[in-house]
Motif scaffolding. Structure first.
Motif, PDB file in Angstrom:
ATOM      1  N   ASP A 190      27.833  20.673  52.761  1.00 34.17           N
ATOM      2  CA  ASP A 190      28.381  19.650  53.301  1.00 34.17           C
ATOM      3  C   ASP A 190      27.083  18.672  53.760  1.00 34.17           C
ATOM      4  O   ASP A 190      26.526  19.000  54.561  1.00 34.17           O
ATOM      5  CB  ASP A 190      29.432  19.672  54.630  1.00 34.17           C
ATOM      6  N   ASP A 192      27.031  16.127  55.328  1.00 31.71           N
ATOM      7  CA  ASP A 192      26.838  15.433  56.488  1.00 31.71           C
ATOM      8  C   ASP A 192      26.072  16.522  57.572  1.00 31.71           C
ATOM      9  O   ASP A 192      25.592  16.010  58.477  1.00 31.71           O
ATOM     10  CB  ASP A 192      28.335  15.449  56.930  1.00 31.71           C
ATOM     11  N   LEU A 193      26.193  17.775  57.365  1.00 33.11           N
ATOM     12  CA  LEU A 193      25.607  18.782  58.283  1.00 33.11           C
ATOM     13  C   LEU A 193      24.257  18.473  58.072  1.00 33.11           C
ATOM     14  O   LEU A 193      23.444  18.713  59.140  1.00 33.11           O
ATOM     15  CB  LEU A 193      26.013  20.173  57.600  1.00 33.11           C
ATOM     16  N   ASP A 195      22.640  15.647  57.450  1.00 38.20           N
ATOM     17  CA  ASP A 195      22.431  14.309  57.969  1.00 38.20           C
ATOM     18  C   ASP A 195      22.388  14.784  59.541  1.00 38.20           C
ATOM     19  O   ASP A 195      21.534  14.055  60.250  1.00 38.20           O
ATOM     20  CB  ASP A 195      23.450  13.256  57.652  1.00 38.20           C
ATOM     21  N   VAL A 196      23.268  15.669  60.135  1.00 36.57           N
ATOM     22  CA  VAL A 196      23.445  15.792  61.430  1.00 36.57           C
ATOM     23  C   VAL A 196      22.105  16.504  61.937  1.00 36.57           C
ATOM     24  O   VAL A 196      21.447  15.864  62.886  1.00 36.57           O
ATOM     25  CB  VAL A 196      24.456  16.787  61.981  1.00 36.57           C
ATOM     26  N   ARG A 198      19.277  16.136  60.324  1.00 35.01           N
ATOM     27  CA  ARG A 198      18.052  15.370  60.338  1.00 35.01           C
ATOM     28  C   ARG A 198      18.127  14.258  61.591  1.00 35.01           C
ATOM     29  O   ARG A 198      17.046  13.969  62.140  1.00 35.01           O
ATOM     30  CB  ARG A 198      18.261  14.385  58.987  1.00 35.01           C
ATOM     31  N   SER A 199      19.292  13.730  61.912  1.00 35.27           N
ATOM     32  CA  SER A 199      19.285  12.507  62.921  1.00 35.27           C
ATOM     33  C   SER A 199      19.016  13.430  64.386  1.00 35.27           C
ATOM     34  O   SER A 199      18.570  12.807  65.158  1.00 35.27           O
ATOM     35  CB  SER A 199      20.966  12.275  62.959  1.00 35.27           C
ATOM     36  N   PHE A 200      19.078  14.839  64.386  1.00 33.12           N
ATOM     37  CA  PHE A 200      18.573  15.466  65.611  1.00 33.12           C
ATOM     38  C   PHE A 200      16.922  15.733  65.464  1.00 33.12           C
ATOM     39  O   PHE A 200      16.783  16.355  66.200  1.00 33.12           O
ATOM     40  CB  PHE A 200      19.303  16.771  66.060  1.00 33.12           C
ATOM     41  N   ARG A 201      16.471  15.059  64.317  1.00 33.65           N
ATOM     42  CA  ARG A 201      15.062  15.414  63.934  1.00 33.65           C
ATOM     43  C   ARG A 201      14.843  16.970  63.911  1.00 33.65           C
ATOM     44  O   ARG A 201      13.666  17.390  64.414  1.00 33.65           O
ATOM     45  CB  ARG A 201      14.242  14.931  65.169  1.00 33.65           C
ATOM     46  N   ALA A 202      15.586  17.775  63.466  1.00 34.73           N
ATOM     47  CA  ALA A 202      15.223  18.976  63.177  1.00 34.73           C
ATOM     48  C   ALA A 202      14.455  19.267  61.959  1.00 34.73           C
ATOM     49  O   ALA A 202      14.495  18.420  61.122  1.00 34.73           O
ATOM     50  CB  ALA A 202      16.564  19.801  62.527  1.00 34.73           C
ATOM     51  N   GLN A 206      13.994  24.565  60.957  1.00 37.50           N
ATOM     52  CA  GLN A 206      15.154  24.537  61.760  1.00 37.50           C
ATOM     53  C   GLN A 206      16.422  24.521  60.918  1.00 37.50           C
ATOM     54  O   GLN A 206      17.534  25.075  61.223  1.00 37.50           O
ATOM     55  CB  GLN A 206      15.089  23.809  62.816  1.00 37.50           C
ATOM     56  N   TRP A 210      19.558  26.938  60.876  1.00 37.39           N
ATOM     57  CA  TRP A 210      20.663  26.901  61.393  1.00 37.39           C
ATOM     58  C   TRP A 210      21.694  26.305  60.632  1.00 37.39           C
ATOM     59  O   TRP A 210      23.058  26.292  61.005  1.00 37.39           O
ATOM     60  CB  TRP A 210      20.500  25.871  62.873  1.00 37.39           C
ATOM     61  N   ILE A 211      21.450  25.538  59.729  1.00 37.86           N
ATOM     62  CA  ILE A 211      22.229  24.925  58.805  1.00 37.86           C
ATOM     63  C   ILE A 211      22.570  25.628  57.599  1.00 37.86           C
ATOM     64  O   ILE A 211      23.606  26.308  57.080  1.00 37.86           O
ATOM     65  CB  ILE A 211      21.810  23.374  58.440  1.00 37.86           C
ATOM     66  N   PRO A 214      23.121  29.895  57.730  1.00 44.23           N
ATOM     67  CA  PRO A 214      24.752  30.398  58.043  1.00 44.23           C
ATOM     68  C   PRO A 214      25.728  29.734  56.836  1.00 44.23           C
ATOM     69  O   PRO A 214      26.867  30.261  56.642  1.00 44.23           O
ATOM     70  CB  PRO A 214      25.043  29.606  59.280  1.00 44.23           C
ATOM     71  N   SER A 215      25.428  28.569  56.379  1.00 42.62           N
ATOM     72  CA  SER A 215      26.386  28.168  55.468  1.00 42.62           C
ATOM     73  C   SER A 215      26.454  29.011  54.126  1.00 42.62           C
ATOM     74  O   SER A 215      27.613  29.016  53.500  1.00 42.62           O
ATOM     75  CB  SER A 215      25.808  26.803  54.862  1.00 42.62           C
TER      76      SER A 215
ATOM     77  N   LEU B  57      18.185   7.536  57.881  1.00 36.99           N
ATOM     78  CA  LEU B  57      18.849   8.264  57.032  1.00 36.99           C
ATOM     79  C   LEU B  57      18.945   7.841  55.572  1.00 36.99           C
ATOM     80  O   LEU B  57      18.595   8.579  54.459  1.00 36.99           O
ATOM     81  CB  LEU B  57      20.205   9.072  57.416  1.00 36.99           C
ATOM     82  N   PRO B  75      14.470   9.452  61.142  1.00 37.65           N
ATOM     83  CA  PRO B  75      15.374   9.273  62.064  1.00 37.65           C
ATOM     84  C   PRO B  75      14.601   9.342  63.487  1.00 37.65           C
ATOM     85  O   PRO B  75      13.358   9.966  63.486  1.00 37.65           O
ATOM     86  CB  PRO B  75      16.013  10.567  62.196  1.00 37.65           C
ATOM     87  N   PHE B  83      29.417  10.876  63.331  1.00 37.74           N
ATOM     88  CA  PHE B  83      29.869  10.639  62.252  1.00 37.74           C
ATOM     89  C   PHE B  83      31.349  10.554  61.992  1.00 37.74           C
ATOM     90  O   PHE B  83      32.071  10.688  62.854  1.00 37.74           O
ATOM     91  CB  PHE B  83      29.472  11.684  61.466  1.00 37.74           C
ATOM     92  N   TRP B  91      30.952  27.665  61.941  1.00 34.01           N
ATOM     93  CA  TRP B  91      30.709  29.002  62.160  1.00 34.01           C
ATOM     94  C   TRP B  91      30.156  29.154  63.742  1.00 34.01           C
ATOM     95  O   TRP B  91      30.217  30.236  64.593  1.00 34.01           O
ATOM     96  CB  TRP B  91      29.714  29.668  61.533  1.00 34.01           C
ATOM     97  N   ARG B  92      29.926  28.040  64.471  1.00 35.82           N
ATOM     98  CA  ARG B  92      29.488  27.927  65.714  1.00 35.82           C
ATOM     99  C   ARG B  92      30.634  27.712  66.601  1.00 35.82           C
ATOM    100  O   ARG B  92      31.465  26.717  66.387  1.00 35.82           O
ATOM    101  CB  ARG B  92      28.422  26.980  65.934  1.00 35.82           C
ATOM    102  N   VAL B 104      16.944  22.189  68.814  1.00 37.30           N
ATOM    103  CA  VAL B 104      16.051  21.712  68.046  1.00 37.30           C
ATOM    104  C   VAL B 104      14.776  21.192  69.181  1.00 37.30           C
ATOM    105  O   VAL B 104      13.635  21.265  68.709  1.00 37.30           O
ATOM    106  CB  VAL B 104      16.353  20.304  67.481  1.00 37.30           C
TER     107      VAL B 104
END
Lengths: 297, 257
Positions: A190, A192-193, A195-196, A198-202, A206, A210-211, A214-215, B57, B75, B83, B91-92, B104
């Motif tokens: 997805d 969106d995951l 984007d999430v 990225r928006s947290f600046r991972a 990372q 974390w994304i 696990p996916s 973004l 960002p 969103f 899964w979390r 992060v």
């Protein structure tokens, strides 16, 4: 204030709402539980019928084989179940089986240990980078469609008849299955995951950890299950072509000696290994999927 | 004083198979510190694109976009997104989902845990820390997403139809809860919606966009005092007048076209 709108006080109101997993409001009744018991009895009866039939099939086939052997067809060509069992007992008893079995298992294990991480890395890299997949994907797919069995003679020329040529064979078999599943998995995540993240600046690592990974778990488990059977095929084929030990080697040796019982004994062991490995991974799959709500069937 | 967000003459073009699609063509927008701005417009007008440019973004093809006077390049720190799709990691658990922005940033896990428990209380999800997203209702998942955004401690919220997929009742309740929470935080907000009621209820200013390619047509200050009583609000004459004016502004350009 007529209605509390603060987040803190809304908690109580929320608690009064439906509790997750508790949306079944049906009450148990005698009629219902009687029906349930009947359902269960019927299910059990069906399972028993299946099991009995399954055993019957084995008995009939093996029995017919046993009876035909030496009467309809020469024992020299088809051996017989009793002969094969006797041979297996002898192979286990004398310890002759172990070097062959461990050789094949080492080839499969080492091939998986190298091929799986390589396939995952390749799948993640090509899945993430349009440029990399643009460059490499056609070549990867060309190699994928090549019958890799045909590479075995080449590996034997390059790496000799020992362990290395077998492991290379297993790696080439496993690599593509893992790669293809992981690649599809990455492209299915997805957006969106990401984007999430990225928006947290991972950072990139990372995001992968974390994304992405696990996916990919469900895809990976499926791919791993496929790979085990394929790895076994790769190892045995390479052993059939040139080797000095291994289950494939034992089969070929027996065949050269016109020892059909030996060939069948080797096949029986390979089948047993495949079933055990598949069951073990099936168990892992069920455990992982229980914690992974994605892609539940 | 520099505004929190300044967008000037923004152009965004997407490359598509048939050529280039212009999503935004000369959009202007400014958000003051602590100001709540709602962006309304017909669907496909590029309001989400505008928000994603501010979020870093989506890259801009022309014009300026600044946060605190600095050009946006990816960002920015201190920007929290919410969103439309709650975008939780399936899964979390609730607790671990909220951990993501803290993870992060790095740092002590035990301190993170304290903060997470605090946030779970703030959004009213006590007792649900160990639930997986699929075990929660849409409204509860939205609360988790909100807590996760809060965890990053943003001073600018970017919300893209955040309550869109919820049923009408839950949507109004979560909106009201968010409003009272925001009134204690005093952060700046850019809130994209196509619901005029929602825009007036929440915002200090409602900005109306044209159909694609999007430009800002006009804007309406919302002369309603705070804190607002969401239930009473919609029955006041000034709310109705404003609602009519904004609806007219939304409809007008399509009549011409």
């Amino acid at each position: 204030m007529t209605e509390s709108l603060s987040l803190r006080t809304a908690r109580g109101a929320h608690r009064a709402g439906p509790v997750p997993g508790d949306d079944d409001t049906r009450q148990p009744s005698d009629a219902g539980s009687a029906l349930l018991e009947q359902d269960q009895r019927e299910a059990n009866r069906f399972r028993r019928t299946v099991l009995v039939g399954r055993i019957a099939v084995a008995v009939v086939v093996l029995g017919a084989w046993q009876l035909a052997s030496g009467r309809l067809v020469s024992e020299f060509f088809v051996s017989s179940p009793s002969e094969i069992v006797g041979r297996l007992v002898q192979l286990v008893g004398t310890g002759q089986l172990w070097p062959h079995l461990t050789q094949t298992l080492i080839e499969v294990g080492a091939g998986l240990l190298i091929g799986v991480p390589l396939g995952v890395a390749l799948g993640v890299a090509l899945g993430m980078s349009a440029l990399l997949s643009g460059w490499l994907l056609p070549y990867v797919m060309a190699l994928y469609s090549l019958p890799r069995v045909a590479l075995a003679p080449l590996f034997i020329v390059w790496f000799g008849i020992g362990l290395l040529s077998k492991i290379t064979m297993v790696v080439t078999m496993v690599l593509f299955v893992i790669f293809y599943n992981v690649y599809q998995g990455v492209r299915n995540i997805d957006q969106d995951l990401f984007d999430v993240a990225r928006s947290f600046r991972a950072n990139r690592w990372q995001t992968v950890r974390w994304i992405m990974l696990p996916s990919l778990v469900p895809w990976l488990v499926t791919a791993l299950r496929l790979s085990i059977g394929i790895a076994l095929i790769g190892a045995v084929i390479a052993e059939l072509i040139a080797a000095s030990s291994g289950l494939g080697y034992y089969i070929k040796l027996s065949s050269n000696l016109l020892d059909v019982t030996g060939v069948f004994a080797g096949l029986a062991v390979i089948t047993a290994v495949a079933i055990v490995l598949d069951q073990a991974l099936g168990y892992v799959e069920r455990r992982v999927m229980r914690h992974h709500p994605e892609k539940q069937h | 004083m520099t505004p929190k967000v300044a967008v000037r003459d923004l152009r965004v073009a997407y490359r598509t198979r048939t050529g280039r699609h212009l999503a935004l063509d000369g959009a202007d927008l400014s958000i003051g510190h602590g100001e709540f701005v709602a962006l309304v417009g017909p669907s496909g007008c590029g309001k989400s694109t505008l928000l994603k440019v501010v979020a870093g973004l989506v890259e801009r093809s022309g014009g300026d976009a600044l946060i605190d006077g600095k050009p946006i390049d990816g960002p920015s720190a201190g920007v929290g997104m919410l969103f439309q799709n709650d975008a939780l990691l399936p899964w979390r658990t609730v607790h671990e989902n909220i951990r993501l922005p803290l993870q992060v940033a790095g740092g002590n896990r035990a301190e993170q845990d304290v903060r997470i428990r605090d946030l779970i209380t703030t959004v009213g999800l006590d007792g649900f820390a160990d639930y997986l997203p699929r075990q929660l209702s849409g409204g509860m998942r939205k609360r988790v997403a909100l807590a996760r955004t809060l965890a990053a401690d943003p001073d600018l919220f970017l919300m893209d139809e955040p309550f869109g997929p919820l049923d009408a009742l839950t949507r109004r309740r979560i909106g009201a809860e968010f409003l009272s929470l925001w009134e204690t935080l005093g952060t700046s907000v850019l809130f994209v919606t196509h619901d005029v009621d929602e825009a007036i209820t929440l915002a200090d200013r409602v900005v109306v966009m044209s159909p694609a390619p999007g430009r800002v047509l006009t804007e309406f200050p919302v002369p309603l005092h705070r804190p607002r009583d969401v239930r009473e609000l919609r029955f006041t004459p000034s709310f109705r007048d404003l609602h009519d004016a904004i609806s007219d502004a939304l409809v007008a350009p399509s009549e011409i076209a």
